[in-house]
Write an enzyme that holds these catalytic residues in place. Structure first.
Site, short mmCIF file in Angstrom:
data_model
loop_
_atom_site.label_atom_id
_atom_site.label_comp_id
_atom_site.label_asym_id
_atom_site.label_seq_id
_atom_site.Cartn_x
_atom_site.Cartn_y
_atom_site.Cartn_z
N GLY A 175 -15.07 -20.45 0.39
CA GLY A 175 -14.55 -19.88 1.63
C GLY A 175 -15.63 -19.11 2.37
O GLY A 175 -16.60 -18.62 1.75
N LYS A 181 -9.10 -5.26 11.74
CA LYS A 181 -10.27 -4.77 10.99
C LYS A 181 -11.58 -4.78 11.79
O LYS A 181 -12.44 -3.94 11.56
CB LYS A 181 -10.47 -5.59 9.71
CG LYS A 181 -9.43 -5.32 8.63
CD LYS A 181 -9.78 -6.02 7.35
CE LYS A 181 -8.65 -5.87 6.35
NZ LYS A 181 -9.01 -6.35 5.01
N THR A 206 -5.43 -3.17 8.49
CA THR A 206 -5.36 -4.55 7.99
C THR A 206 -5.22 -5.53 9.16
O THR A 206 -5.33 -5.14 10.32
CB THR A 206 -4.27 -4.69 6.90
OG1 THR A 206 -4.41 -5.97 6.29
CG2 THR A 206 -2.86 -4.51 7.45
N TYR A 246 -3.33 -12.26 -4.60
CA TYR A 246 -2.53 -11.48 -5.55
C TYR A 246 -1.08 -11.91 -5.60
O TYR A 246 -0.27 -11.33 -6.32
CB TYR A 246 -2.66 -9.97 -5.28
CG TYR A 246 -2.34 -9.55 -3.88
CD1 TYR A 246 -1.03 -9.40 -3.45
CD2 TYR A 246 -3.36 -9.29 -2.97
CE1 TYR A 246 -0.74 -9.02 -2.16
CE2 TYR A 246 -3.10 -8.89 -1.68
CZ TYR A 246 -1.78 -8.76 -1.27
OH TYR A 246 -1.50 -8.38 0.01
N ASN A 274 -11.75 -1.14 7.04
CA ASN A 274 -10.37 -1.18 6.52
C ASN A 274 -9.84 0.22 6.18
O ASN A 274 -8.71 0.35 5.74
CB ASN A 274 -10.27 -2.10 5.29
CG ASN A 274 -10.72 -1.40 4.02
OD1 ASN A 274 -11.74 -0.72 4.03
ND2 ASN A 274 -9.97 -1.56 2.95
N GLY A 330 -14.64 -17.03 5.40
CA GLY A 330 -13.94 -16.23 6.41
C GLY A 330 -14.28 -14.75 6.28
O GLY A 330 -15.33 -14.38 5.74
N GLY A 331 -13.37 -13.90 6.77
CA GLY A 331 -13.62 -12.45 6.80
C GLY A 331 -13.79 -11.85 5.40
O GLY A 331 -14.69 -11.04 5.16
N ASP A 378 -12.93 -2.68 1.10
CA ASP A 378 -12.67 -4.03 0.55
C ASP A 378 -13.87 -4.47 -0.28
O ASP A 378 -13.72 -4.98 -1.39
CB ASP A 378 -12.45 -5.06 1.67
CG ASP A 378 -11.10 -4.91 2.34
OD1 ASP A 378 -10.15 -4.45 1.67
OD2 ASP A 378 -10.99 -5.25 3.53
N SER A 385 0.81 -1.23 0.00
CA SER A 385 0.00 0.00 0.00
C SER A 385 0.85 1.28 0.00
O SER A 385 0.51 2.23 -0.72
CB SER A 385 -0.97 0.00 1.18
OG SER A 385 -1.96 -0.99 0.96
P1 ATR Z 1 -9.82 -14.12 5.41
O1 ATR Z 1 -10.04 -13.01 6.37
O2 ATR Z 1 -8.69 -13.87 4.43
O3 ATR Z 1 -11.07 -14.56 4.73
P2 ATR Z 1 -10.00 -16.32 7.25
O4 ATR Z 1 -11.10 -15.58 7.95
O5 ATR Z 1 -8.95 -16.97 8.06
O6 ATR Z 1 -9.24 -15.34 6.26
O7 ATR Z 1 -10.67 -17.40 6.25
C1 ATR Z 1 -9.93 -18.29 5.50
C2 ATR Z 1 -10.88 -19.10 4.59
O8 ATR Z 1 -10.07 -19.95 3.76
C3 ATR Z 1 -11.82 -20.03 5.35
O9 ATR Z 1 -13.02 -20.14 4.64
C4 ATR Z 1 -11.05 -21.36 5.34
O10 ATR Z 1 -11.86 -22.50 5.47
P3 ATR Z 1 -12.25 -23.11 6.94
O11 ATR Z 1 -13.31 -22.18 7.52
O12 ATR Z 1 -12.80 -24.46 6.64
O13 ATR Z 1 -10.99 -23.13 7.75
C5 ATR Z 1 -10.47 -21.31 3.96
N1 ATR Z 1 -9.29 -22.18 3.80
C6 ATR Z 1 -8.03 -21.96 4.27
N2 ATR Z 1 -7.22 -23.00 3.92
C7 ATR Z 1 -7.98 -23.89 3.21
C8 ATR Z 1 -7.73 -25.14 2.57
N3 ATR Z 1 -6.51 -25.70 2.57
N4 ATR Z 1 -8.76 -25.75 1.92
C9 ATR Z 1 -9.99 -25.19 1.89
N5 ATR Z 1 -10.30 -24.00 2.49
C10 ATR Z 1 -9.31 -23.35 3.13
#
Ligand code: ATR
Length: 298
Positions: free
Chosen positions: A142, A82, A78, A239, A103, A144-145, A118, A33
């Site tokens: 996925g 967040k 970051t 990225y 963010n 997650g966040g 974001d 950034s």
């Molecule tokens: P972010 O804020 O970048 O979204 P996060 O909140 O830690 O990071 O979320 C990571 C995501 O990647 C989750 O959906 C995670 O799946 P789980 O909830 O089952 O852990 C997914 N993820 C990470 N490694 C993975 C893998 N090897 N295979 C499949 N999903 C994966």
């Protein structure tokens, strides 16, 4: 050294009037950034500078108070701050409030307001490629966040969502939240070959929000090539590398692909506009970001 050398281009950048922006996170060493934002300030001839601040979790409150005390114009926020930063702000934009993550912070004469660029950056990266989410079938990998922000903005724009996650409980929880907010049914399930095959049959857009495929495991992908059709658009928010295995496979199938650097650039452009009130030089930000990422790889 001659006395005139003191006024070299670098020392001319910062004066008593220079406005300060920056990014807080931990770790912060790998952020691009500063490179991207400083190039944008220079391009627009603005007397601003952008600085990385490594802020530990336990120091977050003091860091936010410091924005006011030091008259910093604005910050990006970051990992890992967040969500935690929100209670320390005076005001939070409704989009960021809904997503539950900030963010970008803007300091308006001592009043700190939080935003989430974001989500808007992700949307902008689609719109720039003429992809309109309304009515589209979108498969999100996925839960997650990052997935939360992306699912929210896509549902808000009228997309039909399927969320698949390694642990299906997280996908179901996210889907339930979207359904309650938007009164829109969301399919949730395990991230397995069969569920992915079924979901991708009717899909217009596939979005990878997981870390699978990120350097150094660049041969990994969650979507086997045979499930990708030419009418699909594929977005990967990773990225590093600039083009993941998922995107390389999708491109070979004739699909439209968007890499994670575009979201990075667009979230930065939106933050730039909030701090400066000027239109961001997106092309310069993109080329600088790509150059910085390429250099970092070496
Ligand atoms: P972010 O804020 O970048 O979204 P996060 O909140 O830690 O990071 O979320 C990571 C995501 O990647 C989750 O959906 C995670 O799946 P789980 O909830 O089952 O852990 C997914 N993820 C990470 N490694 C993975 C893998 N090897 N295979 C499949 N999903 C994966």
């Amino acid at each position: 050294m001659k006395s005139t050398d003191i006024l070299n281009p670098v020392s001319k950048l910062i004066s008593g009037k220079t406005r300060i922006c920056g990014i807080i996170g931990d770790p912060i060493e790998h952020t691009i950034s500063p490179t991207m934002q400083n190039a944008a300030f220079r391009q627009m001839g603005l007397d601003y500078v952008f600085i990385p601040f490594k802020v530990k979790k336990e120091d977050l409150r003091e860091a936010i108070e410091g924005i006011k005390a030091l008259n910093i114009r604005g910050l990006n926020v970051t990992i890992p701050h967040k969500v935690a930063v929100m209670p320390f702000l005076d005001e939070v934009d409704p989009l960021a409030e809904n997503i539950g993550a900030v963010n970008t912070i803007v300091n308006n004469e001592g009043l700190l307001k939080g935003y989430n660029t974001d989500a808007s950056g992700f949307l902008q990266s689609l719109l720039a490629e003429n992809i309109q989410p309304a009515g589209k079938n979108v498969v999100i990998l996925g839960a997650g966040g990052a997935s939360r922000a992306i699912a929210f903005i896509l549902a808000d724009k009228g997309a039909n969502l399927t969320i698949l996650n390694r642990h299906s409980e997280a996908a179901k929880a996210l889907a339930g939240w979207i359904t309650r907010l938007f009164r829109r049914e969301v399919i949730a399930g395990d991230l397995e070959k069969e569920s992915l095959r079924v979901a991708l049959k009717e899909a217009d857009l596939l979005v990878n929000t997981t870390s699978v495929g990120m350097s150094p495991d660049t041969e990994d992908t969650l979507a086997p090539s045979r499930l990708i059709k030419s009418t699909l658009s594929v977005v990967d928010i990773i990225y590093n590398p600039l083009k993941t295995r998922l995107l390389i496979d999708a491109e070979k199938k004739g699909a439209k692909v968007i890499g994670g650097v575009e979201m990075l650039v667009q979230q930065g452009a939106a933050a730039f506009e909030l701090w400066t009130g000027r239109k961001a030089p997106v092309d310069v930000m993109r080329s600088t970001a790509i150059e910085a990422l390429n250099v970092r790889k070496d």
